[in-house]
Design a protein around this motif. Structure first.
Motif, PDB file in Angstrom:
ATOM      1  N   PRO A 134     -32.199  51.332  12.533  1.00  0.00           N
ATOM      2  CA  PRO A 134     -31.235  50.390  11.941  1.00  0.00           C
ATOM      3  C   PRO A 134     -31.154  49.105  12.773  1.00  0.00           C
ATOM      4  N   HIS A 149     -29.590  43.366   7.133  1.00  0.00           N
ATOM      5  CA  HIS A 149     -29.752  44.705   7.665  1.00  0.00           C
ATOM      6  C   HIS A 149     -31.131  45.244   7.287  1.00  0.00           C
ATOM      7  N   ASP A 151     -33.751  48.752   7.874  1.00  0.00           N
ATOM      8  CA  ASP A 151     -33.843  50.137   8.353  1.00  0.00           C
ATOM      9  C   ASP A 151     -35.150  50.731   7.843  1.00  0.00           C
ATOM     10  N   ALA A 156     -32.873  45.960   3.976  1.00  0.00           N
ATOM     11  CA  ALA A 156     -31.910  46.730   3.197  1.00  0.00           C
ATOM     12  C   ALA A 156     -30.931  45.831   2.454  1.00  0.00           C
ATOM     13  N   THR A 204     -24.456  52.308   5.660  1.00  0.00           N
ATOM     14  CA  THR A 204     -25.690  52.372   6.433  1.00  0.00           C
ATOM     15  C   THR A 204     -25.656  53.633   7.269  1.00  0.00           C
ATOM     16  N   SER A 209     -27.288  50.585  16.510  1.00  0.00           N
ATOM     17  CA  SER A 209     -28.304  49.703  15.931  1.00  0.00           C
ATOM     18  C   SER A 209     -28.804  48.709  16.954  1.00  0.00           C
TER      19      SER A 209
END
Lengths: 509, 719
Positions: A134, A149, A151, A156, A204, A209
């Motif tokens: 992530p 974001h 991942d 994402a 998420t 992360s």
């Protein structure tokens, strides 16, 4: 050779930048910055100070000279979304056009986020590896933060938060002298904004992360030590905490000295640190990467791709973001995917009829994904609801004009057609209107092919037989409903393309 | 942590400058120098001293006038400094005139060069000067009498004047004081007829016939005098500026333009002297009684007027201009490898070629260049103009603030603009002192940048007698840095970092400190550490203390400093690893070299900057590396040759004196002479049979009065 050189200029809230770049190698032969702060009063007065226009035009005139120093003939000027929100942005655009011959091409907020992530993906080789876990990309602007974001190796979502150091400092400036603990008030303000924002982020994976941060001044001063020509540096959360604790209650004098910032920028340090601190909590950061790319670097890549020098493809981000949006509004995925498939198939087969571009194909794809979002409000006249929802939503990677196109295409995918209601069309250029009409016409018939939402048709093939377009549908069901709806929806297609689409069923064993 | 900032560790910069001028004076006294060159050196000590008074002493006097009492790093207050300077200056004047009267004039006589007085003239010569006075001088003279009805006339800076005592015929009690300015439009040195090399000074002619200006009066006494005033220059540019900025507001107008020094001829009566001193507001200390002609700068004119005595000058020499430059494009040569230039032994012409070729080359897109002091008839300006007219983008930074040269610079700026160049003027509050020329060229592989960076100005005239170094390179990173420097100078933001170049303000100081810290670490680890630096002046207290720290840690430090050196050698535990040499010779040592042994991998840099506070803090200066082994080895070798010099080198002693090398048992080495011979050898190697017509690259003194050579210009100046 030199024809590959391109001059990219960008006007930001705090500065104006120029890059002269070889689009084939992406090597910059010149990078220049002028610290003209057009957006000095942007967030409290909502206008651009006219006095700074003169400075800006001087800086731009100098840029044009530097561009000529390299014999560059292709150049373009972009403007940041934040500046475009000023009440007098149009006047400023015109004043600069008159003074310098350069017309600002305004970016949208989502475009900036997208450009930055493209820049990171290209300029930060490790990025591909990092995003297996992530990862958040935080682009800290003067008045907003673009959050993307990633991942499991892919994009994402992205969203932007209307909060940035300059905006915070300007909005709360008056408080500084009146409240006993300014830092605390700032912190409360920032965390309240972030908390609300965080509630609506897609879920998420709940694990620590990585964060890649990009920022504008005084960001670069704060992390000066980490800036080298390698571009990206790692910083631990502990290091950040240490810096935060050192700075948070320090005097302006100390900060100016330590971070080599001037009086105008020192007021931004605390808001910026607080904001970063909150964002690191929000993203549950375990390690921080500092990058020094800006939207300008993204523009470089965009131009290189556009002119065919580079093959990077970041469209999947745009598509993923569109799917995210559709999911947020509970759009039925099977219908969505099938309509998207049919739309693109029709687009590709009908090339001789429409002569549209790759970019238009992407717009069609996005429109096919999101056209039904309005049903979340009410299925009745859902196309109307889709229209305004889409207008008010960030669509990653798209310009405001493109967003407008998609909203309009969605509006006309169902009952209404532009021929009956041209009110929306008046705002658009003829060119844009044609694109919207053509794409709407295609989306309408693609949508009709699954009107029953039962995915009866598994596959289509398309052939142009003047004056008809034959759409052969492979299905083992009857297609009475589809036929009926199709014939209604086909009317508009005929108006736009001059050919009549007809359905032929072919059974599948 | 030791304290390296003790007052006892520093020499006052003004006194160190006085020592420098004494070293120049020593050259005038050095019997091994050709006679007329010795005369020139004496002339230089005068112009140096005058400039020193108009600028430095003036600054100190301003501080005194507002009772500013803060001591300098050496612990001297402004009044302490002025007192010490005055003492040294009186001593210097005495020595200057002793040299003139006891050595130089008698020696010149022996060679048939005569500076005559009015009584020495033949009747033919007398008739000549009488006519000269009547026809030319008389109409230009304006006598001014001083009486109670008007204020004392204004005596301009550095003008030569004659004070007269006159009385009315028949009434000896009616005495008056009068003054006549010697007009500066006439040559000071008048060539007499009736023999070679017979000269008289203009003031002697005027004195003889001045009576005709005063009808009905009798001239009783005539004697010359001169004042040096506070020129009220932009003091902010000087090293004391921070102080002066503080006190500037308190300074009243009347403090400005004050007389710093009054010189009177020895023959002037005490009565006249006192009267003048009072009228000009001069104290006893600032009054200099001169045993000979005032203002020795006339000597350089005299030397120029001498005919038939080439043997009394330095032999001419030929700078090296490699034959390959005639055959190949300079861009190709630079692309092959970096080129190190050592001026004036290497011809300055390649720099002119560089701009000329850029102006004509069809692939050149842009030329950018800094100009600081421009010669009166600069070919560089011409080619820059041509380039602009050929459609190149030409950007020229003209530093208009160069001291004493403002007018000239503004003139060139206008001229360049007329020719279509884009002229920029640098940054407010920062003089641009870096010497940088950048050519942007479009080539098959893309954009390529060619540069010349130097330690000295792009002045084709001074390039003949300043020792400077330059680098031609097409290094990509340095090219990007160079572009960024020009952008910075155009007012755009400083880039976040430079790749290979170092820029002041700040950058060079930081860099030197870092390098010294590295050497300190190496020395502390027990490995050999050596630092070698060559500059014009070393006065920045912070850098000096860092050098002390390095010495203390065991770093061996060799410094070649021509002018001011505020660092002291031989302080136990502080500077016992530091040696300071000073080279004063026929050429003005001007290159700045910075060498670091770098733990066995030596690095060498050249720079436009001295280690002076103003250069490090308030100038745009450039420091650049020599990266290719061939040229860095050559530069190291050049430094080594200068370090080994035994003829023109003086070594700074622990007692602050400068002493010539003890030559017993060591080979004679005059480094400048060695380089001159090496250049001659190179010339011969290129042209095995030198033809009589190939004088094209010999130094031809094409100097207009504006470019009067001054090989040992006052050290505080910006060269």
């Amino acid at each position: 050779m030199a024809a590959k050189l391109f001059g990219i200029m960008m006007i930001n809230v705090q500065n104006i930048e120029l890059s002269i770049v070889n689009l084939k190698t992406l090597r910059q032969v010149e990078r220049v910055r002028s610290d003209v702060a057009l957006g000095e009063d942007l967030y409290d007065e909502h206008t651009i100070d006219y006095d700074s226009v003169e400075q800006a035009s001087q800086a731009l005139t100098g840029f044009i000279q530097i561009i000529h120093d390299y014999g560059v003939t292709d150049y373009h000027l972009w403007g940041s979304w934040s500046l475009s929100t000023a009440n007098n942005a149009d006047y400023i655009q015109d004043q600069l056009l008159v003074r310098t011959g350069l017309k600002i091409d305004w970016l949208s907020n989502s475009q900036e986020t997208y450009l930055r992530s493209a820049a990171v993906a290209v300029n930060f080789p490790k990025f591909k590896q990092i995003i297996q876990e992530p990862t958040y990309l935080l682009g800290i602007n003067s008045g907003s933060v673009g959050i993307s974001h990633y991942d499991q190796g892919s994009f994402a979502f992205s969203r932007s938060l209307r909060l940035g150091p300059v905006r915070i400092a300007e909005v709360l400036e008056d408080l500084q002298s009146t409240v006993p603990n300014y830092v605390e008030v700032l912190d409360d303000y920032i965390s309240s904004q972030i908390a609300d924002f965080g509630r609506f982020l897609p879920t998420t994976r709940q694990q620590p992360s990585q964060v890649v941060m990009l920022g504008v001044a005084p960001f670069s001063n704060l992390f000066q030590q980490s800036q080298t020509d390698a571009g990206v540096q790692e910083l631990s959360v502990t290091d950040f905490r240490a810096m935060y604790n050192d700075a948070i209650n320090a005097s302006d004098q100390y900060l100016m000295e330590k971070y080599d910032v001037d009086e105008t920028d020192v007021r931004l340090i605390i808001p910026e640190l607080l904001l970063i601190s909150e964002l690191l909590q929000l993203t549950n950061a375990k390690s921080i990467w500092l990058g020094n790319v800006t939207a300008l670097d993204g523009l470089i890549i965009q131009e290189a791709v556009k002119l065919g020098y580079k093959k990077y493809n970041f469209n999947n981000q745009i598509v993923t973001a569109a799917k995210n949006l559709a999911n947020r509004y509970n759009v039925e995925p099977k219908h969505r995917d099938l309509v998207t498939k049919f739309s693109l198939h029709l687009f590709d087969q009908l090339k001789p009829l429409h002569h549209l571009t790759k970019r238009d194909r992407l717009l069609l794809q996005v429109a096919a994904i999101v056209h039904d979002v309005g049903s979340y409000i009410d299925p009745h006249q859902h196309y109307m609801h889709s229209d305004y929802i889409l207008r008010a939503t960030e669509l990653t990677g798209l310009t405001d004009e493109e967003k407008q196109s998609i909203a309009t295409i969605s509006r006309y995918h169902s009952a209404q057609t532009p021929s009956k209601d041209i009110k929306h069309f008046e705002h658009m250029s003829l060119e844009q209107r044609l694109v919207v009409s053509k794409l709407s016409a295609i989306l309408r018939i693609a949508d009709a092919l699954d009107d029953g939402r039962q995915q009866k048709i598994s596959k289509i093939s398309v052939s142009i037989k003047n004056p008809k377009v034959i759409i052969t549908c492979y299905s083992h069901d009857d297609l009475f409903l589809e036929n009926w709806v199709f014939s209604q929806k086909a009317e508009f297609f005929k108006e736009v393309f001059g050919l009549t689409p007809v359905i032929k069923r072919r059974g599948v064993r | 942590m030791m304290n390296y900032q003790k007052e006892a560790y520093y020499t006052n910069r003004e006194l160190s400058w006085m020592d420098f001028n004494y070293r120049v004076l020593d050259e005038a006294r050095d019997k091994e120098n050709p006679l007329l060159e010795r005369v020139r050196f004496l002339s230089i000590t005068q112009s140096n001293l005058d400039e020193f008074f108009t600028v430095r002493v003036a600054s100190l006097r301003k501080l005194m006038s507002v009772n500013y009492n803060k001591p300098d790093p050496a612990g001297l207050t402004p009044s302490d400094q002025v007192a010490a300077i005055t003492e040294k200056a009186h001593e210097m004047v005495k020595r200057q005139y002793n040299t003139l009267n006891r050595s130089l004039l008698p020696l010149m006589e022996q060679h048939g060069i005569h500076l005559l007085s009015i009584d020495d003239l033949t009747s033919e010569q007398y008739a000549f000067v009488k006519n000269y006075f009547d026809d030319e001088l008389y109409p230009a003279l304006t006598p001014m009498a001083d009486d109670s009805s008007r204020p004392f006339p204004f005596i301009a800076n550095n003008t030569l004047n004659i004070a007269l005592r006159i009385y009315k015929n028949g009434n000896k009690k009616d005495r008056k004081f009068a003054t006549v300015q010697v007009p500066d439009v006439f040559p000071r040195v008048v060539v007499l007829p009736g023999g070679d090399n017979q000269f008289i000074l203009i003031e002697d002619i005027i004195k003889a016939f001045v009576g005709s200006l005063f009808i009905d009066y009798t001239v009783k006494e005539t004697s010359a005098y001169r004042v040096i005033r506070d020129l009220d220059l932009d003091v902010a540019e000087e090293d004391t500026s921070d102080l002066l900025k503080e006190v500037q507001k308190q300074l009243k107008m009347r403090e400005r333009g004050k007389v710093m020094r009054l010189e009177v001829e020895k023959s002037m009566s005490k009565h006249q002297r006192t009267r003048l001193a009072k009228a000009l507001g001069v104290t006893e200390n600032s009054l200099y009684i001169i045993n000979g002609p005032l203002n020795l700068t006339f000597l350089s004119k005299l030397v120029k007027a001498v005919s038939g005595h080439d043997d009394l000058n330095y032999p001419k020499y030929q700078a090296y201009y490699p034959a390959v430059y005639r055959e190949r494009s300079i861009f190709d040569l630079i692309k092959d490898h970096d080129i190190l230039m050592q001026y004036p032994y290497d011809d300055f012409k390649p720099v002119v070629d560089f701009i000329q070729e850029a102006a004509e080359d069809k692939n050149v897109l842009a030329i950018k260049m800094t100009l600081y002091r421009v010669s009166a008839d600069s070919p560089i300006i011409k080619y820059l103009g041509q380039a602009a007219q050929n459609g190149k983008q030409v950007t020229v930074l003209v530093e208009v603030k160069a001291r004493f040269d403002e007018e000239n610079n503004v003139h060139w700026a206008k001229k360049l603009e007329e020719m279509g160049c884009h002229v920029i003027y640098g940054l407010i509050g920062l003089k641009t002192h870096c010497k940088l020329a950048l050519v942007v060229r479009r080539e098959n592989e893309g954009i390529k940048r060619y540069m010349h960076m130097g330690t000295g100005n792009y002045n084709d005239v001074t390039a003949h007698f300043y020792t400077d170094m330059g680098l031609f390179t097409a290094d990509t990173d340095m090219g990007i840095d160079a572009s960024n420097i020009f952008n910075m100078l155009s007012g755009y933001s400083e880039p976040p970092y430079f790749h290979k170049l170092h820029i002041s303000p700040d950058g060079i100081r930081d860099f030197i400190n870092e390098k010294l810290d590295d050497e300190i670490a190496t020395a502390k680890a027990g490995r050999p550490a050596v630092v070698k630096m060559k500059m014009n002046s070393l006065s920045d207290p912070q850098i000096i203390s860092k050098l002390y720290e390095a010495s203390h840690a065991g770093v061996k430090i060799q410094l070649i400093i021509r002018g001011i050196c505020c660092l002291k050698t031989g302080i136990k535990g502080v500077s016992d690893n530091i040696e300071v040499h000073s080279i004063i010779g026929r050429l003005l040592e001007h290159s700045r070299i910075y060498y670091f042994s770098n733990d066995g991998e030596p690095q060498i840099y050249l720079s436009s900057a001295d280690m002076m506070t103003r250069n490090l803090n308030r100038r745009v200066e450039l420091l650049f590396p020599l990266l290719q082994p061939e040229i860095s080895d050559r530069a190291i070798h050049i430094f080594e040759t200068m370090w080994q010099d035994t003829v023109k080198t003086r070594v700074l002693q622990a007692d602050d004196s400068y002493v010539k090398c003890d030559r017993r048992g060591v080979a004679m080495l005059d480094s400048q002479d060695r380089f001159i011979h090496q250049a001659a050898k190179n010339v011969t190697a290129d042209h095995p049979t030198p033809t009589a017509t190939s004088t094209a690259h010999q130094f031809i003194p094409m100097m207009s009065p504006k470019n009067e050579p001054n090989p040992l210009h006052h050290d505080g100046g910006d060269q």
